[in-house]
Scaffold this motif. Structure first.
Motif, PDB file in Angstrom:
ATOM      1  N   ALA A  62       0.915  -1.092  -0.098  1.00 18.18           N
ATOM      2  CA  ALA A  62      -0.059   0.011   0.115  1.00 18.18           C
ATOM      3  C   ALA A  62       0.759   1.404   0.047  1.00 18.18           C
ATOM      4  CB  ALA A  62      -0.926   0.162   1.113  1.00 18.18           C
ATOM      5  N   MET A  63       2.161   1.136   0.323  1.00 17.41           N
ATOM      6  CA  MET A  63       3.034   2.342   0.519  1.00 17.41           C
ATOM      7  C   MET A  63       3.932   2.606  -0.747  1.00 17.41           C
ATOM      8  SD  MET A  63       4.134   1.990   4.352  1.00 17.41           S
ATOM      9  CE  MET A  63       4.788   3.799   4.435  1.00 17.41           C
ATOM     10  N   ASN A  64       3.808   1.526  -1.503  1.00 13.46           N
ATOM     11  CA  ASN A  64       4.930   1.544  -2.903  1.00 13.46           C
ATOM     12  C   ASN A  64       4.871   2.888  -3.697  1.00 13.46           C
ATOM     13  OD1 ASN A  64       6.395  -0.720  -1.950  1.00 13.46           O
ATOM     14  ND2 ASN A  64       5.088  -2.158  -3.124  1.00 13.46           N
ATOM     15  N   ASP A  65       3.838   3.478  -3.631  1.00 12.92           N
ATOM     16  CA  ASP A  65       3.787   4.530  -4.886  1.00 12.92           C
ATOM     17  C   ASP A  65       4.524   5.888  -4.378  1.00 12.92           C
ATOM     18  OD1 ASP A  65       2.397   2.793  -6.702  1.00 12.92           O
ATOM     19  OD2 ASP A  65       0.462   3.273  -5.833  1.00 12.92           O
ATOM     20  N   ASP A  66       5.153   5.740  -3.295  1.00 10.28           N
ATOM     21  CA  ASP A  66       5.472   7.135  -2.762  1.00 10.28           C
ATOM     22  C   ASP A  66       6.962   7.643  -3.500  1.00 10.28           C
ATOM     23  OD1 ASP A  66       6.743   8.959  -0.923  1.00 10.28           O
ATOM     24  OD2 ASP A  66       5.307   8.445   0.545  1.00 10.28           O
ATOM     25  N   ARG A  67       6.973   8.574  -3.864  1.00  4.98           N
ATOM     26  CA  ARG A  67       7.992   9.076  -4.714  1.00  4.98           C
ATOM     27  C   ARG A  67       9.396   9.382  -3.616  1.00  4.98           C
ATOM     28  NH1 ARG A  67       8.980  14.480  -2.989  1.00  4.98           N
ATOM     29  NH2 ARG A  67       7.133  15.557  -2.345  1.00  4.98           N
ATOM     30  N   ARG A  68       9.130   9.344  -2.529  1.00  4.26           N
ATOM     31  CA  ARG A  68      10.270   9.364  -1.463  1.00  4.26           C
ATOM     32  C   ARG A  68      11.218   8.058  -1.513  1.00  4.26           C
ATOM     33  NH1 ARG A  68       5.963  11.496   0.686  1.00  4.26           N
ATOM     34  NH2 ARG A  68       6.082  13.667   1.183  1.00  4.26           N
ATOM     35  N   PHE A  69      10.333   6.984  -2.012  1.00  2.96           N
ATOM     36  CA  PHE A  69      11.293   5.671  -2.292  1.00  2.96           C
ATOM     37  C   PHE A  69      12.348   5.839  -3.255  1.00  2.96           C
ATOM     38  CE2 PHE A  69       7.622   2.442  -0.942  1.00  2.96           C
ATOM     39  CZ  PHE A  69       8.049   2.749   0.566  1.00  2.96           C
ATOM     40  N   LEU A  73      16.084   5.219  -2.475  1.00  2.00           N
ATOM     41  CA  LEU A  73      16.724   4.175  -3.016  1.00  2.00           C
ATOM     42  C   LEU A  73      18.090   4.414  -3.785  1.00  2.00           C
ATOM     43  CD1 LEU A  73      16.749   1.316  -4.326  1.00  2.00           C
ATOM     44  CD2 LEU A  73      15.419   2.042  -6.291  1.00  2.00           C
ATOM     45  N   ALA A  74      18.151   5.719  -4.383  1.00  2.00           N
ATOM     46  CA  ALA A  74      19.197   6.208  -4.897  1.00  2.00           C
ATOM     47  C   ALA A  74      20.215   6.178  -3.973  1.00  2.00           C
ATOM     48  CB  ALA A  74      19.045   7.606  -5.658  1.00  2.00           C
ATOM     49  N   ASP A  75      19.937   6.931  -2.793  1.00  2.00           N
ATOM     50  CA  ASP A  75      21.016   6.949  -1.597  1.00  2.00           C
ATOM     51  C   ASP A  75      21.324   5.745  -1.259  1.00  2.00           C
ATOM     52  OD1 ASP A  75      20.443   9.609  -1.460  1.00  2.00           O
ATOM     53  OD2 ASP A  75      19.270   9.682   0.370  1.00  2.00           O
ATOM     54  N   LEU A  76      20.341   4.615  -0.983  1.00  2.00           N
ATOM     55  CA  LEU A  76      20.829   3.213  -0.651  1.00  2.00           C
ATOM     56  C   LEU A  76      21.835   2.706  -1.513  1.00  2.00           C
ATOM     57  CD1 LEU A  76      20.378   1.288   1.434  1.00  2.00           C
ATOM     58  CD2 LEU A  76      18.745   0.156   0.007  1.00  2.00           C
ATOM     59  N   LYS A  77      21.682   2.908  -2.907  1.00  2.00           N
ATOM     60  CA  LYS A  77      22.575   2.293  -3.870  1.00  2.00           C
ATOM     61  C   LYS A  77      23.881   2.851  -3.738  1.00  2.00           C
ATOM     62  CE  LYS A  77      19.178   1.078  -7.502  1.00  2.00           C
ATOM     63  NZ  LYS A  77      18.916   1.284  -9.058  1.00  2.00           N
ATOM     64  N   HIS A  91      18.150   5.939   7.342  1.00  2.00           N
ATOM     65  CA  HIS A  91      17.663   7.204   6.764  1.00  2.00           C
ATOM     66  C   HIS A  91      16.584   7.179   5.832  1.00  2.00           C
ATOM     67  CE1 HIS A  91      18.240  11.249   5.431  1.00  2.00           C
ATOM     68  NE2 HIS A  91      18.431  10.946   4.367  1.00  2.00           N
ATOM     69  N   GLY A  92      16.576   5.982   4.847  1.00  2.00           N
ATOM     70  CA  GLY A  92      15.609   5.998   3.875  1.00  2.00           C
ATOM     71  C   GLY A  92      14.281   5.706   4.584  1.00  2.00           C
ATOM     72  N   SER A 117       9.903   0.472   7.198  1.00  2.00           N
ATOM     73  CA  SER A 117      10.854  -0.557   6.613  1.00  2.00           C
ATOM     74  C   SER A 117      10.657  -1.712   5.769  1.00  2.00           C
ATOM     75  CB  SER A 117      11.509  -0.782   7.989  1.00  2.00           C
ATOM     76  OG  SER A 117      10.814  -1.837   8.602  1.00  2.00           O
ATOM     77  N   VAL A 118       9.358  -2.075   5.825  1.00  2.00           N
ATOM     78  CA  VAL A 118       9.193  -3.210   5.297  1.00  2.00           C
ATOM     79  C   VAL A 118       8.910  -2.798   3.838  1.00  2.00           C
ATOM     80  CG1 VAL A 118       7.268  -5.041   4.818  1.00  2.00           C
ATOM     81  CG2 VAL A 118       8.136  -4.691   6.966  1.00  2.00           C
ATOM     82  N   ALA A 119       8.258  -1.808   3.728  1.00  2.00           N
ATOM     83  CA  ALA A 119       7.831  -1.432   2.424  1.00  2.00           C
ATOM     84  C   ALA A 119       8.969  -0.679   1.687  1.00  2.00           C
ATOM     85  CB  ALA A 119       6.826   0.102   2.300  1.00  2.00           C
ATOM     86  N   PHE A 120       9.834   0.073   2.348  1.00  2.00           N
ATOM     87  CA  PHE A 120      11.068   0.333   1.885  1.00  2.00           C
ATOM     88  C   PHE A 120      12.159  -0.759   1.421  1.00  2.00           C
ATOM     89  CE2 PHE A 120      15.479   2.381   1.939  1.00  2.00           C
ATOM     90  CZ  PHE A 120      15.211   3.085   0.843  1.00  2.00           C
ATOM     91  N   GLY A 121      12.185  -1.840   2.370  1.00  2.00           N
ATOM     92  CA  GLY A 121      12.640  -3.139   1.970  1.00  2.00           C
ATOM     93  C   GLY A 121      12.448  -3.680   0.881  1.00  2.00           C
ATOM     94  N   LEU A 122      11.231  -4.074   0.838  1.00  2.00           N
ATOM     95  CA  LEU A 122      10.673  -4.946  -0.433  1.00  2.00           C
ATOM     96  C   LEU A 122      10.639  -4.007  -1.557  1.00  2.00           C
ATOM     97  CD1 LEU A 122       7.560  -6.448   1.163  1.00  2.00           C
ATOM     98  CD2 LEU A 122       9.584  -7.394   0.464  1.00  2.00           C
ATOM     99  N   TYR A 123      10.740  -2.600  -1.629  1.00  2.00           N
ATOM    100  CA  TYR A 123      10.557  -1.805  -2.860  1.00  2.00           C
ATOM    101  C   TYR A 123      12.256  -1.858  -3.303  1.00  2.00           C
ATOM    102  CZ  TYR A 123      10.688   2.262  -5.799  1.00  2.00           C
ATOM    103  OH  TYR A 123      10.757   3.083  -7.052  1.00  2.00           O
ATOM    104  N   VAL A 124      13.063  -1.943  -2.682  1.00  2.00           N
ATOM    105  CA  VAL A 124      14.476  -1.989  -2.813  1.00  2.00           C
ATOM    106  C   VAL A 124      14.835  -3.511  -3.357  1.00  2.00           C
ATOM    107  CG1 VAL A 124      16.999  -2.135  -2.022  1.00  2.00           C
ATOM    108  CG2 VAL A 124      15.388  -0.471  -1.162  1.00  2.00           C
ATOM    109  N   LYS A 125      14.297  -4.403  -2.825  1.00  2.00           N
ATOM    110  CA  LYS A 125      14.440  -5.839  -3.490  1.00  2.00           C
ATOM    111  C   LYS A 125      14.046  -5.857  -4.693  1.00  2.00           C
ATOM    112  CE  LYS A 125      12.439 -10.329  -3.078  1.00  2.00           C
ATOM    113  NZ  LYS A 125      11.140 -10.906  -2.837  1.00  2.00           N
TER     114      LYS A 125
END
Length: 165
Positions: A62-69, A73-77, A91-92, A117-125
């Motif tokens: 439900a959170m995946n459409d956020d532009r902050r991802f 993600l760029a910072d994480l890479k 930070h993300g 954290s779950v939304a961000f983690g799965l988005y990165v995956k």
């Protein structure tokens, strides 16, 4: 009996393991007793990492459409290339969480951190599969550090509101 901090850490690692399964594994997964009884704790407890991971996955979708991802993600890479992935993951998640605080003021801050954290983690995956194992480790460390005590106080993952069966 309430779980210990070390049991919650183990539970968190198991949940993240199943959370990060490939889609084919999720679709073909068959319940097996080893999912429940392969670690510390009472073998008669109601902890089921597969069920909790599936519930968290649906919350994250439900959170995946956020532009902050995209920015996170760029910072994480970049951090992965510099071996600073855990700090970048934290930070993300905090950036995503701050954006959603106003939308869910009735939700406990700890639950907001879990959701983000779950939304961000799965988005990165999904977006950067090459980071999967690094993100799993960063996510486990983040959740244990930031909400582990709270999960223990709730009685373990199987008692956390919105995650329990």
């Amino acid at each position: 009996m309430a779980p210990t901090d070390s049991q919650v850490e183990w539970q968190t690692e198991r949940i993240i393991h199943y959370l990060f399964e490939d889609e084919a594994d999720v679709q073909s997964r068959v319940f097996n007793d080893e999912y429940v009884h392969d670690g510390p704790g009472d073998p008669d407890d109601s902890f089921d990492p597969v069920v909790i991971a599936d519930k968290l996955r649906s919350i994250a979708d439900a959170m995946n459409d956020d532009r902050r991802f995209q920015a996170a993600l760029a910072d994480l890479k970049q951090a992965a290339a510099q071996a600073a992935i855990e700090a970048a993951f934290s930070h993300g998640v905090e950036a995503v969480c701050e954006a959603h605080v106003a939308q869910g003021a009735e939700v406990a801050p700890e639950m907001q951190l879990i959701r983000a954290s779950v939304a961000f983690g799965l988005y990165v995956k999904k977006s950067s599969p090459e980071l999967k194992s690094k993100v799993q480790n960063a996510m486990a460390a983040f959740l244990n550090r930031r909400v582990g005590k709270w999960i223990t106080q709730q009685g373990g993952w199987e008692k956390v509101p919105d995650v329990a069966k």
